[in-house]
Design a protein around this motif. Structure first.
Motif, mmCIF file in Angstrom:
data_model
loop_
_atom_site.group_PDB
_atom_site.id
_atom_site.type_symbol
_atom_site.label_atom_id
_atom_site.label_comp_id
_atom_site.label_asym_id
_atom_site.label_seq_id
_atom_site.Cartn_x
_atom_site.Cartn_y
_atom_site.Cartn_z
ATOM 1 N N LYS A 69 0.848 -1.205 0.000
ATOM 2 C CA LYS A 69 0.000 0.000 0.000
ATOM 3 C C LYS A 69 0.878 1.248 0.000
ATOM 4 N N ASP A 70 0.368 2.331 -0.570
ATOM 5 C CA ASP A 70 1.097 3.599 -0.596
ATOM 6 C C ASP A 70 1.267 4.157 0.818
ATOM 7 N N LEU A 71 2.245 5.043 0.962
ATOM 8 C CA LEU A 71 2.569 5.672 2.237
ATOM 9 C C LEU A 71 2.105 7.122 2.209
ATOM 10 N N ASP A 72 1.275 7.517 3.174
ATOM 11 C CA ASP A 72 0.836 8.914 3.289
ATOM 12 C C ASP A 72 1.744 9.647 4.260
ATOM 13 N N ILE A 73 2.127 10.864 3.891
ATOM 14 C CA ILE A 73 3.043 11.670 4.711
ATOM 15 C C ILE A 73 2.415 13.042 4.930
ATOM 16 N N THR A 74 2.425 13.501 6.179
ATOM 17 C CA THR A 74 1.958 14.845 6.513
ATOM 18 C C THR A 74 2.988 15.488 7.427
ATOM 19 N N CYS A 75 3.430 16.691 7.074
ATOM 20 C CA CYS A 75 4.402 17.426 7.881
ATOM 21 C C CYS A 75 3.783 18.746 8.320
ATOM 22 N N VAL A 76 3.934 19.051 9.604
ATOM 23 C CA VAL A 76 3.402 20.301 10.145
ATOM 24 C C VAL A 76 4.490 21.052 10.894
ATOM 25 N N GLN A 77 4.405 22.368 10.762
ATOM 26 C CA GLN A 77 5.291 23.279 11.473
ATOM 27 C C GLN A 77 4.504 24.573 11.646
ATOM 28 N N PRO A 78 4.512 25.161 12.837
ATOM 29 C CA PRO A 78 3.675 26.331 13.103
ATOM 30 C C PRO A 78 3.836 27.499 12.118
ATOM 31 N N GLN A 79 5.023 27.731 11.610
ATOM 32 C CA GLN A 79 5.260 28.884 10.731
ATOM 33 C C GLN A 79 4.847 28.662 9.277
ATOM 34 N N ASN A 80 4.451 27.431 8.917
ATOM 35 C CA ASN A 80 4.161 27.115 7.518
ATOM 36 C C ASN A 80 2.855 26.339 7.390
ATOM 37 N N PRO A 81 2.214 26.414 6.209
ATOM 38 C CA PRO A 81 1.029 25.581 5.988
ATOM 39 C C PRO A 81 1.445 24.102 5.895
ATOM 40 N N GLU A 82 0.521 23.224 6.113
ATOM 41 C CA GLU A 82 0.774 21.782 6.095
ATOM 42 C C GLU A 82 1.362 21.331 4.747
ATOM 43 N N ALA A 83 2.283 20.381 4.804
ATOM 44 C CA ALA A 83 2.848 19.758 3.600
ATOM 45 C C ALA A 83 2.377 18.309 3.583
ATOM 46 N N LYS A 84 1.813 17.869 2.455
ATOM 47 C CA LYS A 84 1.297 16.504 2.355
ATOM 48 C C LYS A 84 1.896 15.799 1.147
ATOM 49 N N ALA A 85 1.964 14.471 1.251
ATOM 50 C CA ALA A 85 2.490 13.687 0.135
ATOM 51 C C ALA A 85 1.994 12.254 0.211
ATOM 52 N N ARG A 86 2.090 11.614 -0.912
ATOM 53 C CA ARG A 86 1.849 10.173 -1.003
ATOM 54 C C ARG A 86 3.074 9.578 -1.689
ATOM 55 N N ALA A 87 3.676 8.569 -1.044
ATOM 56 C CA ALA A 87 4.804 7.842 -1.633
ATOM 57 C C ALA A 87 4.249 6.547 -2.211
ATOM 58 N N ILE A 88 4.432 6.355 -3.500
ATOM 59 C CA ILE A 88 3.901 5.194 -4.197
ATOM 60 C C ILE A 88 4.738 3.955 -3.867
ATOM 61 N N SER A 89 4.059 2.866 -3.553
ATOM 62 C CA SER A 89 4.709 1.588 -3.301
ATOM 63 C C SER A 89 4.902 0.863 -4.631
ATOM 64 N N ARG A 90 6.129 0.460 -4.909
ATOM 65 C CA ARG A 90 6.430 -0.251 -6.162
ATOM 66 C C ARG A 90 7.116 -1.583 -5.857
ATOM 67 N N ALA A 91 6.815 -2.586 -6.667
ATOM 68 C CA ALA A 91 7.467 -3.889 -6.522
ATOM 69 C C ALA A 91 8.966 -3.721 -6.732
ATOM 70 N N ASN A 92 9.746 -4.418 -5.908
ATOM 71 C CA ASN A 92 11.202 -4.347 -6.029
ATOM 72 C C ASN A 92 11.737 -5.607 -6.722
ATOM 73 N N SER A 93 13.041 -5.709 -6.851
ATOM 74 C CA SER A 93 13.654 -6.818 -7.581
ATOM 75 C C SER A 93 13.372 -8.169 -6.930
ATOM 76 N N GLY A 94 13.152 -8.204 -5.630
ATOM 77 C CA GLY A 94 12.840 -9.468 -4.959
ATOM 78 C C GLY A 94 11.548 -10.070 -5.471
ATOM 79 N N MET A 95 10.569 -9.220 -5.754
ATOM 80 C CA MET A 95 9.291 -9.712 -6.284
ATOM 81 C C MET A 95 9.504 -10.321 -7.661
ATOM 82 N N TRP A 96 10.261 -9.634 -8.513
ATOM 83 C CA TRP A 96 10.487 -10.149 -9.867
ATOM 84 C C TRP A 96 11.310 -11.425 -9.830
#
Length: 153
Positions: A69-96
């Motif tokens: 499953k993908d990884l959701d990331i949220t970063c907060v700091q009082p001086q800045n608006p929220e930063a959000k991201a999604r890191a895509i999960s990809r099959a690695n060489s072990g799967m192949w």
């Protein structure tokens, strides 16, 4: 006779190939930047997938639990608006390796354990934006390219 024994034993030996080759977690560096590109360290970042959540300060590297499953990331700091991201999960060489050498059983085991998957190893979130990171765009020694998600109607 030797060929028959080898044909029977090879799939058994390589079953769970990614489980043997990869740990259940891998390192990920999380950084935050302002809209004009200035790095800002020390934001509180929460990384979440189906195995749970971990917290890391931006600028640091942490161990992320592998998952299909993908990884959701949220970063907060009082001086800045929220930063959000999604890191895509990809099959690695072990799967192949499982599919080519070990067959379906090893692939199923590693898929269920998550060890057959990898996230980008270095991401830079931008305050006020939501980005998507895919390790297929990673280049050695550089952060993965963060793209804004496309909107569909």
């Amino acid at each position: 006779m030797k060929i028959i024994v080898l044909a029977i034993c090879t799939p058994i030996i390589f079953t769970g190939c990614a489980s043997v080759m990869n740990d259940s977690s891998h390192p990920m560096k999380v950084e935050t930047k302002t809209a004009d590109g200035q790095l800002v360290a020390g934001a509180e970042c929460k990384l979440t997938n189906d195995y749970g959540s971990i917290t890391v300060k931006s600028g640091d590297t942490t161990q992320v639990r592998r998952s299909s499953k993908d990884l959701d990331i949220t970063c907060v700091q009082p001086q800045n608006p929220e930063a959000k991201a999604r890191a895509i999960s990809r099959a690695n060489s072990g799967m192949w390796g499982n599919i080519i050498i070990g067959g379906g059983i090893g692939a199923i085991i590693d898929h269920n354990k998550g060890t057959a998957y990898t996230y980008p190893t270095w991401v830079q979130l931008v305050y006020g934006k939501t980005l998507v990171f895919d390790r297929t765009s990673e280049k050695e020694g550089q952060p993965a390219l963060g793209l804004e998600p496309t909107k569909t109607n």
